[in-house]
Design a protein around this motif. Structure first.
Motif, short mmCIF file in Angstrom:
data_model
loop_
_atom_site.label_atom_id
_atom_site.label_comp_id
_atom_site.label_asym_id
_atom_site.label_seq_id
_atom_site.Cartn_x
_atom_site.Cartn_y
_atom_site.Cartn_z
N HIS A 128 6.50 -5.02 -8.68
CA HIS A 128 7.96 -4.99 -8.76
C HIS A 128 8.56 -6.34 -9.15
CE1 HIS A 128 8.18 -0.93 -7.24
NE2 HIS A 128 7.59 -1.25 -6.11
N GLY A 135 10.83 -5.31 -3.73
CA GLY A 135 9.78 -4.30 -3.53
C GLY A 135 8.52 -4.86 -2.90
N HIS A 151 5.36 3.93 -6.77
CA HIS A 151 6.63 3.41 -7.28
C HIS A 151 6.48 2.87 -8.70
CE1 HIS A 151 6.66 2.96 -2.82
NE2 HIS A 151 7.84 3.55 -2.97
N ASP A 170 -0.09 4.51 -2.32
CA ASP A 170 1.04 5.14 -1.62
C ASP A 170 1.35 6.53 -2.21
OD1 ASP A 170 1.84 3.72 -3.88
OD2 ASP A 170 3.35 2.53 -2.83
N TYR A 199 0.97 2.53 2.40
CA TYR A 199 1.54 2.16 3.71
C TYR A 199 1.10 3.05 4.87
CZ TYR A 199 3.87 -0.43 0.20
OH TYR A 199 4.07 -1.23 -0.89
C1 SP5 Z 1 4.53 -2.40 -3.83
C2 SP5 Z 1 5.35 -1.26 -3.29
O1 SP5 Z 1 4.82 -0.17 -3.07
N1 SP5 Z 1 6.64 -1.51 -2.98
C3 SP5 Z 1 7.49 -0.48 -2.49
C4 SP5 Z 1 8.78 -0.98 -1.98
C5 SP5 Z 1 9.62 0.13 -1.43
N2 SP5 Z 1 10.70 -0.36 -0.64
C6 SP5 Z 1 11.80 0.54 -0.42
C7 SP5 Z 1 11.39 1.79 0.25
C8 SP5 Z 1 12.51 2.80 0.26
C9 SP5 Z 1 11.87 4.10 0.60
N3 SP5 Z 1 12.73 5.25 0.71
C10 SP5 Z 1 12.01 6.12 1.62
C11 SP5 Z 1 12.44 7.47 1.89
C12 SP5 Z 1 11.62 7.89 3.12
N4 SP5 Z 1 11.44 9.29 3.22
#
Ligand code: SP5
Ligand code: ZN
Length: 345
Positions: free
Chosen positions: A163, A171, A201, A288, A327
């Motif tokens: 990111h 991110g 992502h 993930d 995660y």
């Molecule tokens: C490297 C990487 O995988 N970074 C990911 C960063 C995500 N951060 C924001 C997460 C927002 C997630 N929304 C979640 C909805 C839950 N059901």
């Protein structure tokens, strides 16, 4: 597989991130990498090495000097604002938006922190810079080993990188490790490098870094940005610009996607990578996409990661794996190492 391990990753250990209006415990924790390391060791699959001495000037090939300067000193500036800050993570809370200036660098630290970031989910602390630059050294070293004749190498590091753009963090990422590896392969004479991002992502940072270049092809399979982070990039109509036109390939997929549909998209991405005649592959390896991931929406199961590794091996390219997200902490080791095992020695 030869694994270049960042033993300084633990210096980066965020306390909280902004999530749904609350500061919640970080998802991106040191145990993620510990699980991958012990699973590699348990299966006898990882010969672990430390990174080579890294010339930091290489970072300026994919990052902007004013960003590197900011991030290298950010923690000291944060503590200088208020000595009590030493006990809490630094997070941005102001951002320049359309119509505002990002060419003029503010004197205010919080203002600069926002200028160089895009979310409030990426805490920075005393050890973040050391951990991130050691991680970039791991990605660079893994690329060097592949240049030296290894079929593959794995940069096992955190914080992740995909990111992070030329001049922004976010991110959970500060330095774009996959971009560093791709640039190192280019510098060694590989005429065209493909970066394939399989993290849930979209790799917005990697895409942005290479968007106008035809020597690095970027392909990404990810949750549709209409519903998923990072939201503002990753659509199928982003195909590259200028010389880079045709060398950016986004395959957004709906929430709920299972391995059958995911694998079909992988086949499409790999077919295009063959078409552009890439001479080496960098895989942004996020796991993930797992059904049990707490912040993501695909339905891959642990065994599917073995098939993923086999499919990647069939591309027949020298390959650098760079660890990204994932995660479901207890399963991250099994899932990531399944890809490595499926890929083979
Ligand atoms: C490297 C990487 O995988 N970074 C990911 C960063 C995500 N951060 C924001 C997460 C927002 C997630 N929304 C979640 C909805 C839950 N059901
Ligand atoms: Zn991710």
């Amino acid at each position: 597989m030869l694994t270049i391990y960042n033993d300084q990753h633990v210096l980066h250990q965020g306390k909280v991130e902004m999530f749904r209006g609350e500061l919640v415990p970080c998802f991106e924790v040191p145990a993620r990498v510990d699980h991958v390391k012990s699973e590699l060791e348990r299966r006898g699959l990882g010969s672990l090495q430390a990174p080579d001495a890294f010339d930091e000037s290489l970072l300026a090939k994919v990052h902007a000097p004013r960003y590197l300067d900011f991030i290298a000193h950010a923690w000291d500036e944060w503590v200088a604002l208020d000595p009590a800050n030493a006990t809490r993570d630094a997070l941005p809370s102001y951002w320049p938006t359309r119509g505002m200036r990002s060419d003029v660098l503010p004197k205010s630290f919080p203002a600069r922190m926002g200028l160089f970031s895009f979310d409030a989910g990426t805490p920075l602390m005393a050890g973040s810079w050391a951990a991130a630059r050691h991680g970039a050294a791991c990605a660079w070293t893994a690329a060097r080993r592949v240049i030296g004749g290894e079929r593959s190498a794995f940069a096992l590091t955190r914080p992740p990188g995909h990111h992070a753009g030329a001049d922004f963090f976010g991110g959970y990422c500060f330095l774009n490790n996959a971009a560093v590896a791709a640039q190192a392969l280019r510098d060694a004479g590989v005429e065209r490098v493909a970066v394939l991002d399989v993290d849930y992502h979209h790799g917005n940072g990697t895409q942005a870094i290479f968007y106008e270049r035809d020597d690095v092809h970027f392909a990404s399979l990810h949750g549709d940005p209409l519903t998923d982070y990072p939201y503002y990039l990753g659509h199928a109509d982003e195909r590259g610009a200028g010389r880079g036109e045709g060398f950016n390939h986004n395959l957004p997929l709906p929430r709920g996607t299972d391995f059958t549909a995911w694998r079909a998209a992988l086949k499409t991405a790999l077919a295009r990578i063959a078409e552009v005649k890439a001479g080496a592959l960098v895989v942004s390896l996020g796991v993930d996409t797992f059904e049990g991931d707490p912040i993501s929406g695909f339905k891959l199961r642990s065994d599917d990661y073995l098939r993923m590794g086999e499919d990647l091996a069939r591309a027949g390219l020298p390959t650098v794996f760079v660890f990204e997200g994932g995660y479901a902490v207890a399963e991250v080791g099994v899932n990531a190492v399944n890809v490595i095992e499926g890929f083979g020695q």
